[in-house]
Motif scaffolding. Sequence first.
Motif, PDB file in Angstrom:
ATOM      1  N   LYS A  13       0.854  -1.196   0.000  1.00 50.65           N
ATOM      2  CA  LYS A  13       0.000   0.000   0.000  1.00 50.65           C
ATOM      3  C   LYS A  13       0.885   1.239   0.000  1.00 50.65           C
ATOM      4  O   LYS A  13       1.744   1.414   0.860  1.00 50.65           O
ATOM      5  CB  LYS A  13      -0.889   0.016   1.251  1.00 50.65           C
ATOM      6  N   TYR A  15       0.784   5.647  -0.734  1.00 49.21           N
ATOM      7  CA  TYR A  15      -0.029   6.845  -0.948  1.00 49.21           C
ATOM      8  C   TYR A  15       0.730   7.753  -1.913  1.00 49.21           C
ATOM      9  O   TYR A  15       1.959   7.819  -1.883  1.00 49.21           O
ATOM     10  CB  TYR A  15      -0.266   7.589   0.371  1.00 49.21           C
ATOM     11  N   THR A  50      -3.385   2.218   8.606  1.00 48.75           N
ATOM     12  CA  THR A  50      -3.513   1.764   7.217  1.00 48.75           C
ATOM     13  C   THR A  50      -3.824   0.274   7.186  1.00 48.75           C
ATOM     14  O   THR A  50      -4.755  -0.165   6.498  1.00 48.75           O
ATOM     15  CB  THR A  50      -2.204   2.057   6.455  1.00 48.75           C
ATOM     16  N   HIS A  53      -7.394  -0.415   8.441  1.00 50.36           N
ATOM     17  CA  HIS A  53      -8.407  -0.043   7.435  1.00 50.36           C
ATOM     18  C   HIS A  53      -8.479  -1.070   6.308  1.00 50.36           C
ATOM     19  O   HIS A  53      -9.559  -1.375   5.805  1.00 50.36           O
ATOM     20  CB  HIS A  53      -8.122   1.347   6.877  1.00 50.36           C
ATOM     21  N   ASP A  59     -10.528   0.345   2.987  1.00 46.86           N
ATOM     22  CA  ASP A  59      -9.651   0.871   1.947  1.00 46.86           C
ATOM     23  C   ASP A  59      -9.092  -0.347   1.210  1.00 46.86           C
ATOM     24  O   ASP A  59      -9.176  -1.466   1.713  1.00 46.86           O
ATOM     25  CB  ASP A  59      -8.527   1.685   2.603  1.00 46.86           C
TER      26      ASP A  59
END
Length: 232
Positions: A13, A15, A50, A53, A59
Amino acid sequence: MGPPILSAVDLDKSYHSGSAELVVLRECSFALANNERVAIVGQSGVGKSTLLHLLAGLDRADSGEIRFGDRDVHAMGEIDLARFRNRHIGMVFQFYHLLPEFSARENVMMPLLIAGEATGAPARADELLAEVGLEERGHHFPSELSGGERQRVAIARALARGPEVVLADEPTGNLDHENGLRVMEVFERVHARHQTAMVLVTHNQELVSGFDRVLRMGPGGQLEQTDQEAPR
Ligand SMILES: Nc1ncnc2c1ncn2[C@@H]1O[C@H](COP(=O)(O)OP(=O)(O)O)[C@@H](O)[C@H]1O
Ligand SMILES: [Mg+2]
């Protein structure tokens, strides 16, 4: 450890903001057994929220899998995913996330109303509020409750549909020590009564001494077992 109820396999993951890429999780894997309680500690910004989620299906990862039993959570469409979360995952957040215009009782009823289970909802809400020690406060609005009380309402709400897993993101982070202890006592009772598996992110390892495992998250979301675990 039995077969996992919830697991993450090789999650990546990142961002993006502008041209910058922030890699948070790199091949992060995690498995939670039925009935197991796991605490995750680690520095701020390392990726704990993160991961939570992603585990909750709130997410989506860039790659990797989230499995609940034999279901692939990230393969579900939005409607199925919302339904899945409502039924199987209870979320508890640092800042409670109660709906301010509804009473404590109505907040606890909300997941049941969303699921079309209005009939038993008031009785179920009252039962859960009693379980978290707030049987007298059901008609109060969040603004009329202390932080610790709000968090206990949020825990009752998380349990409304009898989820197999509760995910709690720094649930005592906004509370003083005494109220933090009370919230942890409530989690303890919930676990004893409902056999709910739990992943709890915290800064305070002292609060999770009864947990099955304490994992430390490092850079890239790597999880390592600490020697803090204290099985009973
Ligand atoms: N929506 C987002 N957009 C951009 N960066 C984010 C976003 N959410 C989190 N981050 C960044 O990802 C990193 C991990 O965040 P987070 O999972 O919240 O950490 P933790 O919960 O361990 O404090 C942090 O550097 C944070 O600033
Ligand atoms: Mg966080």
